[in-house]
Each structure stands twice: as structure tokens, then as C-alpha cells.
Design an enzyme around this catalytic site. Structure first.
Site, short mmCIF file in Angstrom:
data_model
loop_
_atom_site.label_atom_id
_atom_site.label_comp_id
_atom_site.label_asym_id
_atom_site.label_seq_id
_atom_site.Cartn_x
_atom_site.Cartn_y
_atom_site.Cartn_z
N TYR A 66 -0.64 -9.88 0.91
CA TYR A 66 0.46 -9.30 1.68
C TYR A 66 0.46 -9.84 3.11
CZ TYR A 66 -3.18 -6.03 3.26
OH TYR A 66 -4.32 -5.47 3.77
N TYR A 96 0.83 -1.20 0.00
CA TYR A 96 0.00 0.00 0.00
C TYR A 96 0.86 1.25 0.00
CZ TYR A 96 -4.33 -2.42 1.35
OH TYR A 96 -5.44 -3.22 1.37
N ARG A 114 -2.98 -11.64 4.05
CA ARG A 114 -4.34 -11.29 3.61
C ARG A 114 -4.59 -11.82 2.20
NH1 ARG A 114 -7.77 -7.64 4.90
NH2 ARG A 114 -9.08 -9.43 4.57
N HIS A 144 -7.50 -8.38 -2.03
CA HIS A 144 -8.81 -7.75 -1.83
C HIS A 144 -8.75 -6.29 -2.23
CE1 HIS A 144 -6.58 -6.91 1.89
NE2 HIS A 144 -7.26 -5.80 1.93
N HIS A 168 -10.72 -2.73 -1.10
CA HIS A 168 -11.63 -2.11 -0.13
C HIS A 168 -12.63 -1.23 -0.86
CE1 HIS A 168 -9.13 -2.95 3.51
NE2 HIS A 168 -8.14 -2.92 2.64
#
Lengths: 204, 233
Positions: free
Chosen positions: B142, B103, B152, B155, B157
Site C-alpha cells: 500500500y 487497513y 510498503r 507485511h 505486524h
């Protein structure tokens, strides 16, 4: 392309909520830190807004009393006349550009703040006036669904008869009432996600 | 006209305290939520979009000078309510990791590269039928510190408003067949399997663009049955 895309059959339930996670800042609250344009800021103020300008500020804490630096708060409120800037509400707003919505991420010390106006009274479902209040949604890493609460104002006599505050045990109402600082249009309200002085959250 | 929002719909959501997801342990309320009737404050809500969404904000692959690395994908679907009515003019915001699972965030320092041509945020407004569409890059899995070898699932959000403040939803869209599903406490915080699977997009060959991008369908379903005249208004 859009004409060719039809929704599939009737849904069999709502989409479940998931946490906003720790890394939402670029997408939702980039203010001042990232290059992405802001959809929202922590201010509802518009040039045509009427009413008393106030600032609401405080900090967010977890169940250990540790500050929450990765929360996001959203407020939704009526204007000073008690009207919502909602398309379902056909009454003309005297402050036509006022929307009543703002968003704020907490900082590294858990601080948040909103610049807004004090809302007017909004009727409850029986038509009785509610005390001036702001609806607050709390999102954070660790919170799988956001929580709903309300912000009331310490200098409003109407709090005593407010139908929603009346649902709250007397000793917990203090967690919903922002306290006005002496001589300034600033109200302070800390949020506690868990523990002895836990903020009251509503099941809506 | 407004809607009555049955509280029963909320059963699809995760419980606030899901101990396998460790961050929930100190952040879930310990006292029961207080039920209340919906007032205008809950039944009204923001319908935003056109004033904040710029042309191209729904294409995360063209926000910088060059092409981002990774698999280009189309993500599209309808924002609807429980009865299948499209929710028009709803702001849909997304944020996500890049193809390497990183991110753009000061606190994400795991050893995967940032992509100068991908920052991972987009927004759009649903059209009159509730339809929305994004072009983006498939995010990578990640690692995170929840437990030993915690990763995770990939995905995206999503944040959606709907007609009222009680339809407000933040969720995550997952990809079909991800091997990490059984091990992810956030995904599995949704106790009902059918509800959990509503967070998994479906591969959409029909709308996949030849020589250009795979397509995934993700319908977002918000609360909202029982249209009734708005009283006391």
C-alpha cells in the site's frame, strides 16, 4: 500438524523490532471502536485486587510539542505487596487474579489513562527496596523500537533513595514522577518523546 | 529460574532515529538512553494467552460470514529465544492490511476497497514448544506518504511478549522476494543485512496445503541467553 513442524537450526540473532505503525488499533486496542475482542484494556483492576486504587493519566507529545494520537502504552507492575504476577514467581498472590499488565492507545488529543493500584516496593538486584514504580513501554508510529521508561509517584518519600532514579540526572527526574492531584487519587504524567523536557528512557 | 538478557542483543534493532523514515525524526529521543541493571520489574513479565484467546482467533479467514478475497495463506513458526529454546505460552497478536492493501482504520483512506469478510486481526498462544500458527490472507502493498511513490512491502505486524518485559517485541513479517525491499525505509531501518533478513519469512512448500493455501514459515527470536538462578528473590 504441529508435531511435524520442527524449528530450523539455532538462531543467529534476535528478530529486529519494527514500528507498531499507525494502524494497530483494530488488532491491539480495539476498545469501544472496533468489533474485535479486547485482549487488554487500560485497567489492571480485578475484583480481588487489594491496595490503593489510582488513576494515572497524561498526554504524549513529539519533538515539536505536537500531540501523538497514534501511540500505544503498556504498563507492567507489581501488586500492592510488591509481587509480580509472573509464573517465575512462585509466591502466592493474595489477589490471585491481578496480572499487573494493561494497554492503552492515545486518543486524538494524545491522552492516555490507566486505572490501577499503587504498587508496593520491589527489591533491586542487591535486595535494596526500589520506590514504588510502574514500568512503561511506549510504542508509536515513527518509533522503530518501543521505549522503556518508569512511572514513579510524587508522594513517595522513597523516591530520594531509589537506585534507578539515582541514575538519572537530577533535573530530568521530574519526567518520571507522576504528580498527584490535590484531593484525588489521580496522578498526572505527560510523555515527551523528544526535546528539552524529553522523558527519560532506559537502555534495558 | 530466570534469564539474563544481554544488552548486546539489542544491536539487531533499528536505531531510533532513521531519517529516511520521516516519522522517526520528531519521535526519536534526542538524549542517550540511560543504562540500568535489570531488576525484577524488567526480568518478570506477562505470560498471557489462554484467557484472552478464543477458538478460531488464529484464523482470520473465518471471522465473518463469507470468505475473504485474496490469497489464503498459512503463517507459522516457533517463538524461540537466542539459544533456540522454544518460548511456550506466549501471546502472539497480528494485524495487517487486506489483500488490496487497505487497513480497517479510520485514518487509512487510500483508494482501495475494504473487504467485509476480512478485518485483519488475530491472536494465538504459542504451544509448549513455542509453536504458533495463523491462517490469513496475503496482505497487499500500500502507498504511504513518506516520500514520492512510497509503497510498503507486503507485511504482517506481530506483537509477542516472551518471558519478561525486556523480551517484549513488536515486529513485521515480510514475504520473500518482495521487489519493494530496497525502497522501504522501515524495512531498511535495520542496519545489519542478516538481521534484516530475519524479518523475511520463507516459503514452506512442505506445509503448503494442496488445493487450499500456500504456507510461509516465520520464526520469531526473542532475547534470552544464559539461564541462571534468580537471585534475591
Amino acid at each position: 500438524m504441529q508435531d511435524s513442524v520442527k524449528p530450523s537450526g539455532k538462531p543467529n540473532g534476535i528478530t529486529p523490532s519494527q514500528t507498531v505503525g499507525p494502524f494497530f488499533k483494530y488488532g491491539l486496542t480495539p476498545t469501544g471502536d472496533y468489533a474485535w475482542n479486547d485482549a487488554f484494556t487500560n485497567s489492571t483492576l480485578t475484583p480481588d485486587v487489594t491496595g490503593d486504587r489510582v488513576r494515572i493519566e497524561g498526554r504524549a507529545f513529539d519533538g515539536d510539542g505536537v500531540v501523538v494520537p497514534d501511540a500505544m502504552l503498556e504498563i507492567w507492575q507489581a501488586d500492592a505487596q510488591g509481587r509480580y504476577a509472573d509464573p517465575q514467581d512462585k509466591r502466592a498472590l493474595p489477589n490471585a487474579s491481578f496480572r499487573g499488565f494493561a494497554r492503552c492507545g492515545t486518543d486524538k488529543d494524545g491522552h492516555y489513562s490507566f486505572d490501577t493500584i499503587k504498587p508496593g516496593a520491589v527489591p533491586d538486584p542487591d535486595g535494596k527496596p526500589q520506590a514504588p514504580h510502574i514500568v512503561l513501554a511506549v510504542f508509536a508510529r515513527g518509533m522503530l523500537r518501543h521505549l522503556y521508561t518508569r512511572i514513579y509517584f510524587s508522594d513517595e518519600a522513597g523516591n530520594a533513595a531509589d537506585p534507578v532514579l539515582g541514575l538519572v540526572p537530577a533535573d530530568r527526574r521530574v519526567t518520571l514522577i507522576a504528580v498527584r492531584e490535590a484531593g484525588k487519587p489521580v496522578y498526572r504524567l505527560d510523555l515527551r518523546l523528544q526535546g528539552d523536557n524529553e522523558t527519560v528512557f532506559f537502555d534495558v | 529460574m530466570t534469564f539474563i538478557y544481554p544488552v548486546d542483543s539489542n544491536k539487531a534493532h533499528p536505531l531510533p532515529l532513521s531519517p529516511e523514515y520521516k516519522s522517526s525524526i520528531k519521535r526519536a529521543p534526542s538524549k542517550p538512553l540511560i543504562p540500568m541493571r535489570h531488576t525484577l520489574s524488567e526480568l518478570t513479565g506477562p505470560v498471557y494467552g489462554h484467557e484472552t484467546v478464543r477458538d478460531g482467533d488464529n484464523d482470520l479467514t473465518t471471522q465473518h460470514k463469507g470468505e475473504p478475497l485474496g490469497e489464503r495463506i498459512i503463517v507459522h513458526g516457533h517463538v524461540r529465544d537466542e539459544d533456540g529454546r522454544g518460548v511456550p505460552n506466549s501471546l502472539v497478536e497480528i494485524w495487517q492490511a487486506n489483500a488490496c492493501g487497505r487497513y480497517v482504520h479510520v485514518r487509512d483512506q487510500h483508494p482501495a476497497p475494504l473487504d467485509p469478510n476480512f478485518t485483519g486481526a488475530g491472536r494465538t498462544q504459542s504451544d509448549a514448544s513455542g509453536y504458533y500458527r495463523f491462517v490469513t490472507i496475503k496482505p497487499g502493498a500500500y502507498p504511504w506518504g513518506n516520500h514520492h511513490n512510497a509503497w510498503r512491502p507486503a507485511h504482517i505486524h506481530l506483537s509477542v511478549f516472551g518471558h519478561s518485559f525486556v523480551t517484549r517485541l513488536v515486529t513485521q513479517m515480510y514475504f520473500p522476494g518482495d521487489p519493494l525491499f530496497p525502497f522501504d525505509p522501515i524495512f531498511n531501518s535495520v542496519p545489519d543485512e542478516k538481521a534484516r533478513m530475519r524479518m523475511v519469512s520463507s516459503f514452506d512448500l512442505e506445509n503448503t496445503k494442496p488445493e487450499w493455501a500456500l504456507c510461509y514459515r516465520f520464526d520469531i527470536v526473542l532475547r534470552g541467553k544464559n539461564a541462571t538462578p534468580m537471585e534475591n528473590h
